[in-house]
Write a protein that holds these residues in place. Structure first.
Motif, PDB file in Angstrom:
ATOM      1  N   GLN A  87     -56.908  84.183  50.468  1.00  0.00           N
ATOM      2  CA  GLN A  87     -55.809  85.076  50.113  1.00  0.00           C
ATOM      3  C   GLN A  87     -55.142  84.538  48.863  1.00  0.00           C
ATOM      4  O   GLN A  87     -55.223  83.354  48.567  1.00  0.00           O
ATOM      5  CB  GLN A  87     -54.756  85.111  51.220  1.00  0.00           C
ATOM      6  N   ARG A  88     -54.514  85.408  48.137  1.00  0.00           N
ATOM      7  CA  ARG A  88     -53.703  85.013  46.983  1.00  0.00           C
ATOM      8  C   ARG A  88     -52.350  85.693  47.107  1.00  0.00           C
ATOM      9  O   ARG A  88     -52.240  86.792  47.641  1.00  0.00           O
ATOM     10  CB  ARG A  88     -54.349  85.472  45.666  1.00  0.00           C
ATOM     11  N   MET A  89     -51.335  85.019  46.616  1.00  0.00           N
ATOM     12  CA  MET A  89     -49.998  85.588  46.552  1.00  0.00           C
ATOM     13  C   MET A  89     -49.539  85.532  45.107  1.00  0.00           C
ATOM     14  O   MET A  89     -49.748  84.523  44.426  1.00  0.00           O
ATOM     15  CB  MET A  89     -49.029  84.819  47.443  1.00  0.00           C
ATOM     16  N   GLN A  90     -48.948  86.611  44.650  1.00  0.00           N
ATOM     17  CA  GLN A  90     -48.440  86.667  43.281  1.00  0.00           C
ATOM     18  C   GLN A  90     -46.953  86.972  43.346  1.00  0.00           C
ATOM     19  O   GLN A  90     -46.535  87.978  43.915  1.00  0.00           O
ATOM     20  CB  GLN A  90     -49.180  87.719  42.478  1.00  0.00           C
ATOM     21  N   ALA A  91     -46.162  86.076  42.759  1.00  0.00           N
ATOM     22  CA  ALA A  91     -44.706  86.205  42.771  1.00  0.00           C
ATOM     23  C   ALA A  91     -44.223  86.597  41.379  1.00  0.00           C
ATOM     24  O   ALA A  91     -44.617  85.984  40.397  1.00  0.00           O
ATOM     25  CB  ALA A  91     -44.075  84.881  43.191  1.00  0.00           C
ATOM     26  N   LEU A  92     -43.383  87.620  41.310  1.00  0.00           N
ATOM     27  CA  LEU A  92     -42.836  88.094  40.040  1.00  0.00           C
ATOM     28  C   LEU A  92     -41.427  87.548  39.859  1.00  0.00           C
ATOM     29  O   LEU A  92     -40.584  87.656  40.759  1.00  0.00           O
ATOM     30  CB  LEU A  92     -42.789  89.620  40.016  1.00  0.00           C
ATOM     31  N   TYR A  93     -41.194  86.966  38.711  1.00  0.00           N
ATOM     32  CA  TYR A  93     -39.856  86.517  38.318  1.00  0.00           C
ATOM     33  C   TYR A  93     -39.460  87.331  37.091  1.00  0.00           C
ATOM     34  O   TYR A  93     -40.086  87.202  36.036  1.00  0.00           O
ATOM     35  CB  TYR A  93     -39.861  85.022  37.989  1.00  0.00           C
ATOM     36  N   ASP A  94     -38.459  88.195  37.231  1.00  0.00           N
ATOM     37  CA  ASP A  94     -38.009  89.040  36.118  1.00  0.00           C
ATOM     38  C   ASP A  94     -37.631  88.186  34.923  1.00  0.00           C
ATOM     39  O   ASP A  94     -36.917  87.181  35.054  1.00  0.00           O
ATOM     40  CB  ASP A  94     -36.811  89.898  36.539  1.00  0.00           C
ATOM     41  N   GLY A  95     -38.109  88.582  33.752  1.00  0.00           N
ATOM     42  CA  GLY A  95     -37.784  87.889  32.516  1.00  0.00           C
ATOM     43  C   GLY A  95     -38.588  86.615  32.281  1.00  0.00           C
ATOM     44  O   GLY A  95     -38.443  85.980  31.244  1.00  0.00           O
ATOM     45  N   GLU A  96     -39.415  86.222  33.235  1.00  0.00           N
ATOM     46  CA  GLU A  96     -40.216  85.002  33.109  1.00  0.00           C
ATOM     47  C   GLU A  96     -41.710  85.314  33.144  1.00  0.00           C
ATOM     48  O   GLU A  96     -42.449  84.945  32.251  1.00  0.00           O
ATOM     49  CB  GLU A  96     -39.884  84.007  34.232  1.00  0.00           C
ATOM     50  N   GLY A  97     -42.168  85.931  34.222  1.00  0.00           N
ATOM     51  CA  GLY A  97     -43.590  86.215  34.398  1.00  0.00           C
ATOM     52  C   GLY A  97     -43.979  86.119  35.855  1.00  0.00           C
ATOM     53  O   GLY A  97     -43.178  86.398  36.742  1.00  0.00           O
ATOM     54  N   CYS A  98     -45.220  85.694  36.093  1.00  0.00           N
ATOM     55  CA  CYS A  98     -45.761  85.663  37.448  1.00  0.00           C
ATOM     56  C   CYS A  98     -46.290  84.281  37.801  1.00  0.00           C
ATOM     57  O   CYS A  98     -46.820  83.574  36.944  1.00  0.00           O
ATOM     58  CB  CYS A  98     -46.908  86.661  37.577  1.00  0.00           C
ATOM     59  N   LEU A  99     -46.178  83.946  39.068  1.00  0.00           N
ATOM     60  CA  LEU A  99     -46.762  82.734  39.610  1.00  0.00           C
ATOM     61  C   LEU A  99     -47.785  83.144  40.653  1.00  0.00           C
ATOM     62  O   LEU A  99     -47.544  84.053  41.447  1.00  0.00           O
ATOM     63  CB  LEU A  99     -45.696  81.851  40.260  1.00  0.00           C
ATOM     64  N   THR A 100     -48.939  82.477  40.655  1.00  0.00           N
ATOM     65  CA  THR A 100     -49.997  82.785  41.609  1.00  0.00           C
ATOM     66  C   THR A 100     -50.206  81.588  42.526  1.00  0.00           C
ATOM     67  O   THR A 100     -50.338  80.462  42.062  1.00  0.00           O
ATOM     68  CB  THR A 100     -51.314  83.123  40.877  1.00  0.00           C
ATOM     69  N   TYR A 101     -50.241  81.860  43.827  1.00  0.00           N
ATOM     70  CA  TYR A 101     -50.453  80.833  44.841  1.00  0.00           C
ATOM     71  C   TYR A 101     -51.715  81.160  45.623  1.00  0.00           C
ATOM     72  O   TYR A 101     -52.027  82.332  45.837  1.00  0.00           O
ATOM     73  CB  TYR A 101     -49.293  80.824  45.847  1.00  0.00           C
ATOM     74  N   ASN A 102     -52.437  80.107  46.084  1.00  0.00           N
ATOM     75  CA  ASN A 102     -53.503  80.392  47.026  1.00  0.00           C
ATOM     76  C   ASN A 102     -52.838  80.601  48.377  1.00  0.00           C
ATOM     77  O   ASN A 102     -51.830  79.989  48.697  1.00  0.00           O
ATOM     78  CB  ASN A 102     -54.569  79.297  47.052  1.00  0.00           C
ATOM     79  N   GLY A 103     -53.376  81.515  49.166  1.00  0.00           N
ATOM     80  CA  GLY A 103     -52.665  81.953  50.351  1.00  0.00           C
ATOM     81  C   GLY A 103     -53.143  81.391  51.665  1.00  0.00           C
ATOM     82  O   GLY A 103     -52.683  81.805  52.711  1.00  0.00           O
ATOM     83  N   GLY A 104     -54.086  80.480  51.660  1.00  0.00           N
ATOM     84  CA  GLY A 104     -54.521  79.888  52.910  1.00  0.00           C
ATOM     85  C   GLY A 104     -55.925  80.297  53.300  1.00  0.00           C
ATOM     86  O   GLY A 104     -56.596  81.065  52.614  1.00  0.00           O
ATOM     87  N   ASN A 105     -56.366  79.761  54.443  1.00  0.00           N
ATOM     88  CA  ASN A 105     -57.724  80.036  54.911  1.00  0.00           C
ATOM     89  C   ASN A 105     -57.716  81.161  55.944  1.00  0.00           C
ATOM     90  O   ASN A 105     -56.674  81.730  56.241  1.00  0.00           O
ATOM     91  CB  ASN A 105     -58.365  78.758  55.459  1.00  0.00           C
TER      92      ASN A 105
END
Length: 145
Positions: free
Chosen positions: A106-124
């Motif tokens: 899984q992947r998680m993508q977090a949006l921060y307004d005015g900054e951009g995006c961070l991507t995390y691996n989401g686990g097994n």
């Protein structure tokens, strides 16, 4: 061993030695060495670490993203720069690989307004592991989301 088997073994050995290239020292038919041409270097990709994580764009000094590093946990990032404005989760194709027990199904993508995006691996597939920061996409417009 019969003669036909012996002949097959000898023929195979001759064929293998002929395919191995023998004594080619890189010279041309005239005997002179060919000129070596320098291949153009490919463009250097965005900053990456050995596990394939990457930073896309240029992080401004003093911004939220300048305070975090790849490999940090989501909890640590959130305590450092605050929570995201929005969060998406999606499955990767690795979920369907038999006997894949890695932390990237899984992947998680977090949006921060005015900054951009961070991507995390989401686990097994069992819900464990994951939540490590694997990508920083600097895009103040939010188009990365």
């Amino acid at each position: 061993m019969t003669i036909s088997k012996m002949g097959l073994i000898i023929a195979t050995a001759v064929l293998i030695s002929a395919c191995s290239g023998g004594s080619d020292s890189g010279s041309t038919a005239s005997g002179s060495k060919p000129e070596k041409k320098m291949a153009a270097k490919p463009a250097k990709p965005a900053a990456t670490n050995p596990r394939g994580s990457k930073i896309t764009g240029t992080i401004r000094p003093g911004s939220k993203f300048s305070k975090i590093n790849l490999g940090m946990s989501m909890a640590r990032v959130n305590s450092t720069i605050g929570g995201p404005n929005d969060l998406k989760r999606h499955e990767t194709g690795k979920r369907w690989i038999p006997f894949y027990y890695g932390s990237d199904v899984q992947r998680m993508q977090a949006l921060y307004d005015g900054e951009g995006c961070l991507t995390y691996n989401g686990g097994n597939v069992f819900g464990g592991g994951g939540n490590k920061l694997i990508g920083i996409n600097v895009d103040p417009s939010g188009a990365c989301y």
